[in-house]
Design a protein around this motif. Structure first.
Motif, PDB file in Angstrom:
ATOM      1  N   HIS A 171       0.848  -1.186   0.000  1.00 50.08           N
ATOM      2  CA  HIS A 171       0.000   0.000   0.000  1.00 50.08           C
ATOM      3  C   HIS A 171       0.885   1.239   0.000  1.00 50.08           C
ATOM      4  CE1 HIS A 171      -2.910   2.958   1.625  1.00 50.08           C
ATOM      5  NE2 HIS A 171      -3.846   2.156   1.141  1.00 50.08           N
ATOM      6  N   PRO A 172       0.404   2.369  -0.524  1.00 49.20           N
ATOM      7  CA  PRO A 172       1.203   3.591  -0.492  1.00 49.20           C
ATOM      8  C   PRO A 172       1.669   3.992   0.909  1.00 49.20           C
ATOM      9  CG  PRO A 172      -0.625   3.878  -2.006  1.00 49.20           C
ATOM     10  CD  PRO A 172      -0.827   2.548  -1.330  1.00 49.20           C
ATOM     11  N   ILE A 173       0.854   3.726   1.945  1.00 50.11           N
ATOM     12  CA  ILE A 173       1.286   4.056   3.303  1.00 50.11           C
ATOM     13  C   ILE A 173       2.543   3.261   3.658  1.00 50.11           C
ATOM     14  CG2 ILE A 173       0.695   3.945   5.751  1.00 50.11           C
ATOM     15  CD1 ILE A 173      -2.179   4.461   5.037  1.00 50.11           C
ATOM     16  N   GLU A 174       2.524   1.969   3.339  1.00 50.62           N
ATOM     17  CA  GLU A 174       3.699   1.138   3.622  1.00 50.62           C
ATOM     18  C   GLU A 174       4.911   1.635   2.851  1.00 50.62           C
ATOM     19  OE1 GLU A 174       4.811  -3.569   3.959  1.00 50.62           O
ATOM     20  OE2 GLU A 174       3.634  -2.937   2.230  1.00 50.62           O
ATOM     21  N   PHE A 175       4.720   1.984   1.605  1.00 47.60           N
ATOM     22  CA  PHE A 175       5.807   2.515   0.774  1.00 47.60           C
ATOM     23  C   PHE A 175       6.411   3.758   1.426  1.00 47.60           C
ATOM     24  CE2 PHE A 175       6.806   5.631  -2.646  1.00 47.60           C
ATOM     25  CZ  PHE A 175       7.907   4.991  -3.205  1.00 47.60           C
ATOM     26  N   GLY A 176       5.563   4.685   1.864  1.00 46.62           N
ATOM     27  CA  GLY A 176       6.059   5.918   2.452  1.00 46.62           C
ATOM     28  C   GLY A 176       6.763   5.710   3.776  1.00 46.62           C
ATOM     29  N   VAL A 177       6.190   4.880   4.657  1.00 53.14           N
ATOM     30  CA  VAL A 177       6.804   4.642   5.970  1.00 53.14           C
ATOM     31  C   VAL A 177       8.120   3.890   5.817  1.00 53.14           C
ATOM     32  CG1 VAL A 177       6.508   3.466   8.180  1.00 53.14           C
ATOM     33  CG2 VAL A 177       4.603   4.741   7.184  1.00 53.14           C
TER      34      VAL A 177
ATOM     35  N   SER B  87       1.065   9.362   7.370  1.00 52.11           N
ATOM     36  CA  SER B  87       1.902   8.523   8.228  1.00 52.11           C
ATOM     37  C   SER B  87       3.367   8.648   7.858  1.00 52.11           C
ATOM     38  CB  SER B  87       1.455   7.059   8.112  1.00 52.11           C
ATOM     39  OG  SER B  87       0.116   6.894   8.520  1.00 52.11           O
ATOM     40  N   ALA B  88       3.656   8.643   6.565  1.00 61.81           N
ATOM     41  CA  ALA B  88       5.036   8.732   6.107  1.00 61.81           C
ATOM     42  C   ALA B  88       5.652  10.082   6.452  1.00 61.81           C
ATOM     43  CB  ALA B  88       5.101   8.493   4.599  1.00 61.81           C
ATOM     44  N   ILE B  89       4.896  11.150   6.260  1.00 60.95           N
ATOM     45  CA  ILE B  89       5.414  12.488   6.544  1.00 60.95           C
ATOM     46  C   ILE B  89       5.666  12.652   8.042  1.00 60.95           C
ATOM     47  CG2 ILE B  89       4.943  14.948   6.392  1.00 60.95           C
ATOM     48  CD1 ILE B  89       5.509  13.580   3.705  1.00 60.95           C
ATOM     49  N   LEU B  90       4.749  12.177   8.868  1.00 59.21           N
ATOM     50  CA  LEU B  90       4.931  12.272  10.312  1.00 59.21           C
ATOM     51  C   LEU B  90       6.139  11.462  10.778  1.00 59.21           C
ATOM     52  CD1 LEU B  90       1.222  12.013  11.541  1.00 59.21           C
ATOM     53  CD2 LEU B  90       2.702  14.027  11.651  1.00 59.21           C
TER      54      LEU B  90
ATOM     55  N   THR C 263      -0.875  19.320  -1.927  1.00 59.00           N
ATOM     56  CA  THR C 263      -1.770  18.232  -1.529  1.00 59.00           C
ATOM     57  C   THR C 263      -1.407  17.703  -0.155  1.00 59.00           C
ATOM     58  OG1 THR C 263      -2.145  17.579  -3.835  1.00 59.00           O
ATOM     59  CG2 THR C 263      -2.575  15.933  -2.144  1.00 59.00           C
ATOM     60  N   ILE C 264      -0.118  17.531   0.089  1.00 63.82           N
ATOM     61  CA  ILE C 264       0.324  17.039   1.398  1.00 63.82           C
ATOM     62  C   ILE C 264      -0.021  18.045   2.490  1.00 63.82           C
ATOM     63  CG2 ILE C 264       2.371  16.478   2.769  1.00 63.82           C
ATOM     64  CD1 ILE C 264       3.559  15.238   0.234  1.00 63.82           C
ATOM     65  N   ARG C 265       0.152  19.334   2.192  1.00 64.85           N
ATOM     66  CA  ARG C 265      -0.205  20.358   3.172  1.00 64.85           C
ATOM     67  C   ARG C 265      -1.692  20.296   3.511  1.00 64.85           C
ATOM     68  NH1 ARG C 265       1.521  24.936   0.670  1.00 64.85           N
ATOM     69  NH2 ARG C 265      -0.567  25.336  -0.168  1.00 64.85           N
ATOM     70  N   SER C 266      -2.508  20.052   2.508  1.00 63.78           N
ATOM     71  CA  SER C 266      -3.952  19.992   2.745  1.00 63.78           C
ATOM     72  C   SER C 266      -4.344  18.776   3.589  1.00 63.78           C
ATOM     73  CB  SER C 266      -4.704  19.954   1.414  1.00 63.78           C
ATOM     74  OG  SER C 266      -4.472  18.732   0.730  1.00 63.78           O
ATOM     75  N   LEU C 267      -3.537  17.700   3.527  1.00 61.44           N
ATOM     76  CA  LEU C 267      -3.827  16.526   4.343  1.00 61.44           C
ATOM     77  C   LEU C 267      -3.789  16.869   5.828  1.00 61.44           C
ATOM     78  CD1 LEU C 267      -1.765  13.713   2.544  1.00 61.44           C
ATOM     79  CD2 LEU C 267      -4.211  14.140   2.402  1.00 61.44           C
ATOM     80  N   PHE C 268      -2.901  17.772   6.200  1.00 59.06           N
ATOM     81  CA  PHE C 268      -2.780  18.149   7.599  1.00 59.06           C
ATOM     82  C   PHE C 268      -3.670  19.348   7.944  1.00 59.06           C
ATOM     83  CE2 PHE C 268       1.102  15.885   6.598  1.00 59.06           C
ATOM     84  CZ  PHE C 268       1.260  15.066   7.700  1.00 59.06           C
TER      85      PHE C 268
ATOM     86  N   TYR D 115       3.109   3.578  13.921  1.00 60.99           N
ATOM     87  CA  TYR D 115       2.285   2.503  14.477  1.00 60.99           C
ATOM     88  C   TYR D 115       0.962   3.044  15.027  1.00 60.99           C
ATOM     89  CZ  TYR D 115       5.861  -1.185  14.302  1.00 60.99           C
ATOM     90  OH  TYR D 115       6.762  -2.140  13.883  1.00 60.99           O
ATOM     91  N   LEU D 116       0.923   4.332  15.326  1.00 60.52           N
ATOM     92  CA  LEU D 116      -0.303   4.940  15.834  1.00 60.52           C
ATOM     93  C   LEU D 116      -1.261   5.337  14.720  1.00 60.52           C
ATOM     94  CD1 LEU D 116       1.261   7.261  18.568  1.00 60.52           C
ATOM     95  CD2 LEU D 116       0.137   5.035  18.916  1.00 60.52           C
ATOM     96  N   THR D 117      -0.816   5.268  13.480  1.00 61.44           N
ATOM     97  CA  THR D 117      -1.628   5.744  12.362  1.00 61.44           C
ATOM     98  C   THR D 117      -1.992   4.666  11.349  1.00 61.44           C
ATOM     99  OG1 THR D 117       0.356   6.394  11.117  1.00 61.44           O
ATOM    100  CG2 THR D 117      -0.628   8.054  12.558  1.00 61.44           C
ATOM    101  N   PHE D 118      -1.406   3.480  11.470  1.00 61.00           N
ATOM    102  CA  PHE D 118      -1.847   2.366  10.618  1.00 61.00           C
ATOM    103  C   PHE D 118      -1.383   1.053  11.243  1.00 61.00           C
ATOM    104  CE2 PHE D 118       2.413   2.179   9.289  1.00 61.00           C
ATOM    105  CZ  PHE D 118       2.627   1.197   8.319  1.00 61.00           C
ATOM    106  N   ASP D 119      -1.991  -0.047  10.790  1.00 59.25           N
ATOM    107  CA  ASP D 119      -1.695  -1.363  11.369  1.00 59.25           C
ATOM    108  C   ASP D 119      -0.409  -1.907  10.760  1.00 59.25           C
ATOM    109  OD1 ASP D 119      -3.352  -1.256   9.073  1.00 59.25           O
ATOM    110  OD2 ASP D 119      -3.822  -3.385   9.245  1.00 59.25           O
TER     111      ASP D 119
END
Length: 495
Positions: free
Chosen positions: A241-247, A289-292, A334-339, A443-447
């Motif tokens: 998943h993209p989240i996994e890729f970013g983290v 998650s990746a940015i944080l 886009t990333i700024r808008s996420l936050f 770990y606080l933002t995805f499994d």
């Protein structure tokens, strides 16, 4: 045990035997005498290759999800470590922080496995996620539910076995600082490959599934497609998943930065290319998650840097943002808008809505839990919080063991930094601790343990931190450590 096996640097949980003494005693021998066919560092590097470069959806079909090449290789690492330790070929003796923390985690997983099988499982009607899919309205037969849960719990045992093998082999098998640096170099290299593939996907929307046709492996789910978020391509490369890729890239970025800062005998482009590629690809996951994770990791390193490094970092950071705007227009906004829209984001409100529903299930097995990986989304709900997931699956004892394990990795890296005197080695220990802190935040933002690359890389980082700590207790092996190049001052970077 011979007198040559003297104890060096006793810690609060045990002692570590000197590798130099082990070599003199003949327990650690080279290729020349034919006693060792594969150095541990090679075994770890192969694991990283299998973990990063082969999509996790490709498995040996009869084994199911645990049958990924990386997980099977990790189980082999555990068997190797056990045989070497029980056979007296492992110079590390007694209780070490890494062994204790791994033992506590494995014990918690085994206890939850027994508790889950003894008590059984069920699926409360009020815990299932409300969706438009018709299958969520169908009652789950008890026999189907139990069969699925037993299979999931078995998968949890196999996964933990692979993770434990990687931690123990990496922390006790890397014999010198040079070997540790070489493994880090390979981690960065494979991470650069993953990042480069993601950049290609971002600009071309190319489905990479056709590139990974490997005999003996079958896909247990679709992979390689590019999804979109706010009209931008959101890439995953070889990750699930993209989240996994970013983290994953957030965990590798600082290792790449370390290699760029201390590389020698290379041109400026070769030294900085991995850092630039990974830093460019990470935002293309379009993942909070990746940015944080990256932000917290960089903050830890920033605090640990000398003043002159911090100043240069602050001067270069705005240039990096401008460069990203030029390379990928619209991505930074886009990333700024996420936050900026957290209160109205369904993905955020959905996460908070999980708490009350899930905690009710936790109270039924508060201490030991119900078995790792048994909170199956199909029968319950998607839970984007690994700490909450661990509380439900492993209970309060399992969550405590997990926190001890992760905290031990950070502690060992920080302790190694305090002991080491070489600037290069101290900086590597710093970035190992920072990378772990950043990944653990995610770990606080995805499994996270449901995503093999992030889970495996977490345990790998703990293993590398354990190796750095063990080596900090050793006297240098002179001729071997002398091969490490001295720090090279990058143009416009720390000197």
């Amino acid at each position: 045990m011979t007198d040559a096996l003297r104890t060096e640097g006793s810690g609060p949980l045990g002692a570590t035997v000197s590798w130099a003494a082990a070599r003199r005693a003949g327990l650690v021998r080279s290729w020349k005498d034919g006693s060792l066919s594969i150095p541990a560092r090679v075994f770890v590097v192969v694991y990283v290759f299998l973990l990063f470069c082969i999509p996790s959806q490709l498995v040996i079909r009869p084994l199911g999800a645990p049958g990924t090449p990386a997980n099977l290789w990790g189980i082999l690492a555990l068997l190797w470590w056990l045989l070497a330790t029980l056979g007296g070929r492992n110079p590390v003796r007694g209780f070490t922080p890494t062994r204790v923390s791994v033992g506590l985690l494995v014990g918690a997983v085994l206890a939850s496995y027994v508790a889950g099988n003894a008590a059984g499982w069920y699926s409360p009607a009020d815990i299932r996620q409300s969706t438009d899919e018709l299958w969520t309205l169908v009652a789950v037969p008890a026999d189907q539910l139990n069969a699925t849960m037993i299979s999931a719990a078995d998968r949890g045992l196999l996964s933990v076995a692979g993770w434990a093998g990687v931690v123990l082999l990496a922390s006790e098998g890397l014999r010198t600082s040079h070997e540790l640096e070489r493994v880090v170099g390979w981690v960065v290299g494979f991470g650069t490959f993953v990042a480069a593939l993601g950049i290609v996907q971002y600009f071309t929307a190319y489905d990479i599934a056709a590139l990974f046709t490997i005999p003996g492996l079958s896909a247990n789910s679709d992979f390689g497609e590019v999804v979109s978020r706010s009209v931008l391509n959101r890439v995953s490369s070889t990750a699930v998943h993209p989240i996994e890729f970013g983290v994953l890239l957030a965990g590798v970025f600082l290792l790449a930065l370390h290699r760029s800062l201390f590389a020698a005998n290379r041109s400026w482009i070769l030294r900085w290319l991995p850092t630039l590629v990974i830093g460019t690809a990470l935002p293309m996951s379009v993942s909070r998650s990746a940015i944080l994770a990256l932000a917290l990791a960089c903050a830890v390193v920033f605090v640990g840097w000398p003043a002159r490094w911090r100043i240069r970092g602050l001067l270069l950071a705005p240039l990096a943002v401008v460069g990203m705007r030029l390379v990928a227009p619209g991505l930074v906004g886009t990333i700024r808008s996420l936050f900026g829209n957290l209160g109205d984001d369904p993905s955020v409100t959905g996460r908070t809505a999980d708490y009350s529903a899930v905690l009710g299930l936790y109270t039924e097995h508060p201490l030991l839990g119900r078995g790792l990986f048994t909170f199956v989304p199909r029968y319950y709900r998607i839970l984007d919080n690994q700490m909450l997931m661990t509380l439900v699956e492993l209970g309060a004892i399992g969550l405590a063991a997990t926190l001890v394990f992760l905290g031990t990795g950070v502690y060992l890296a920080r302790a190694a930094r305090r002991r080491l005197t070489s600037e290069r080695e101290r900086h590597l220990a710093l970035v190992l601790s920072a990378s772990l802190v950043g990944v653990v935040l995610s770990y606080l933002t995805f499994d996270a343990w449901g995503f093999p690359m992030v889970a495996g890389s977490t345990f790998l980082l703990v293993g590398l931190a354990g190796a750095a700590h063990r080596l900090s207790l050793e006297p240098p092996l002179g001729a071997v450590d002398a091969r490490l190049p001295s720090p090279a001052a990058p143009v416009g970077g720390p000197s």
